[in-house]
Design a protein around this motif. Structure first.
Motif, PDB file in Angstrom:
ATOM      1  N   VAL A 166      35.727  11.780 -59.071  1.00 18.30           N
ATOM      2  CA  VAL A 166      34.392  12.172 -58.515  1.00 18.30           C
ATOM      3  C   VAL A 166      34.323  13.740 -58.456  1.00 18.30           C
ATOM      4  O   VAL A 166      33.468  14.318 -58.661  1.00 18.30           O
ATOM      5  N   SER A 167      35.422  14.352 -57.954  1.00 16.85           N
ATOM      6  CA  SER A 167      35.741  15.713 -57.654  1.00 16.85           C
ATOM      7  C   SER A 167      35.519  16.305 -59.238  1.00 16.85           C
ATOM      8  O   SER A 167      34.749  17.600 -59.301  1.00 16.85           O
ATOM      9  N   ALA A 208      32.043  16.253 -60.338  1.00 16.90           N
ATOM     10  CA  ALA A 208      31.087  17.218 -59.744  1.00 16.90           C
ATOM     11  C   ALA A 208      31.406  18.770 -60.115  1.00 16.90           C
ATOM     12  O   ALA A 208      30.411  19.310 -60.293  1.00 16.90           O
ATOM     13  N   GLY A 209      32.584  18.837 -60.366  1.00 21.15           N
ATOM     14  CA  GLY A 209      32.972  20.306 -60.676  1.00 21.15           C
ATOM     15  C   GLY A 209      32.349  20.551 -62.037  1.00 21.15           C
ATOM     16  O   GLY A 209      31.578  21.609 -62.560  1.00 21.15           O
ATOM     17  N   GLY A 263      29.916  18.986 -63.666  1.00 16.79           N
ATOM     18  CA  GLY A 263      28.387  19.179 -63.547  1.00 16.79           C
ATOM     19  C   GLY A 263      27.843  20.313 -62.845  1.00 16.79           C
ATOM     20  O   GLY A 263      26.906  21.076 -63.555  1.00 16.79           O
ATOM     21  N   LEU A 264      28.592  20.754 -61.943  1.00 16.16           N
ATOM     22  CA  LEU A 264      28.181  22.193 -61.486  1.00 16.16           C
ATOM     23  C   LEU A 264      28.413  23.319 -62.423  1.00 16.16           C
ATOM     24  O   LEU A 264      27.551  24.107 -62.449  1.00 16.16           O
ATOM     25  N   LEU A 316      36.491  18.040 -53.122  1.00 16.02           N
ATOM     26  CA  LEU A 316      35.171  18.518 -53.276  1.00 16.02           C
ATOM     27  C   LEU A 316      35.325  19.921 -52.427  1.00 16.02           C
ATOM     28  O   LEU A 316      34.629  20.863 -53.136  1.00 16.02           O
ATOM     29  N   ILE A 330      36.739  22.080 -55.455  1.00 11.41           N
ATOM     30  CA  ILE A 330      35.813  22.343 -56.311  1.00 11.41           C
ATOM     31  C   ILE A 330      34.870  23.639 -56.195  1.00 11.41           C
ATOM     32  O   ILE A 330      34.787  24.421 -57.160  1.00 11.41           O
TER      33      ILE A 330
END
Length: 282
Positions: A48-49, A52-53, A55-56, A132, A135
């Protein structure tokens, strides 16, 4: 490279401590069969982390220049907030982390029939929180530095944290964790001050903040950024050879605010400890 290494070492060690405490609990209570649930929680949190990274990072690459500067500022402010919260939380929770985790594990095994899901959820939340936080911090650092040294430092920090966590779990290493977290906490506050000032500067470059832009002093003839020491100080503390009034106020203001917050928390903790001792003696 040094900042990502130290931050990821600290973040990774916090996650490793949580996983190590849970693994030790399972071993001591004869529940080693539940260890796969622990690893599932770890790998889910890491996935997940990373998503998220990625995607950002992908989203920021699609922005025009002005929006990229604004995105950099927002990510920087989020990273500063998370780093500050991390320092405050660890100062408060480090002493009671093991007791609180074992109590939560006892409750999970006593009250829930689905022990595996409860264990996965506990590990996932603990590791994902650290992931998170990392990230957002790494995005802020990568946006303010170029080259492969920063990602390499982050990978080395994670690897070192995993090895230290394994050694702590096996009992072959005795690390003074209280001193470690206090010293790294002070370092993180200085790093966060530089990130905060850099985020304010990014707001100016995005055209959002245009106040107090007069140069306070100019050290380009003494310590320019293209020297090894200048680059090191810029990477560690957000050094600028010709800072504006806005940069100086942001850097000093964050340090003053965080120092007052730390002193207030320390005084409150000391008062609570005195009340606890007084209650025990009476």
């Amino acid at each position: 490279m040094l900042i990502p290494f130290l931050i990821m070492l600290r973040e990774g060690l916090e996650a490793a401590l949580v996983v190590g405490i849970i693994a030790s609990y399972l071993r001591q209570t004869g529940r080693q069969a539940w260890m796969p649930a622990v690893w599932i929680g770890v790998f889910l949190a890491a996935g997940v982390s990373l998503l998220a990274g990625a995607g950002l990072q992908f989203a920021s690459a699609e922005f025009p220049q002005r929006q990229q500067e604004l995105f950099e500022a927002v990510v920087g402010f989020l990273a500063v907030g998370m780093l500050t919260w991390m320092v405050m939380w660890m100062r408060r929770a480090a002493a009671n982390m093991k007791r609180e985790l074992t109590v939560a594990l006892d409750q999970a095994f006593d009250r829930h029939r689905q022990h595996g899901w409860a264990l996965i959820g506990m590990v996932f939340l603990a590791v994902a929180r650290e992931g998170l936080e990392s990230i957002f911090f790494l995005l802020a650092i990568f946006q303010q530095s170029q080259g492969a040294l920063a990602p390499l430092g982050a990978l080395l920090g994670i690897a070192s944290a995993a090895l230290i966590g394994l050694a702590l779990y096996r009992g072959s290493l005795r690390l003074p964790l209280g001193h470690f977290f206090r010293l790294t906490g002070l370092f993180i506050v200085l790093v966060a001050a530089g990130l905060f000032a850099g985020s304010v500067r990014a707001l100016h470059e995005a055209g959002v903040w245009n106040h107090a832009q007069q140069v306070v002093f100019d050290l380009n003839h003494v310590l320019p950024l293209d020297t090894p020491l200048g680059s090191l100080l810029a990477g560690l503390l957000g050094y600028q050879p010709a800072p504006t009034l806005s940069d100086v106020v942001a850097w000093l203001g964050y340090l003053l605010f965080t120092t007052c917050l730390l002193l207030t928390r320390r005084a409150a903790g000391s008062a609570a400890a005195r009340q606890t001792r007084a209650g025990v003696q009476s």
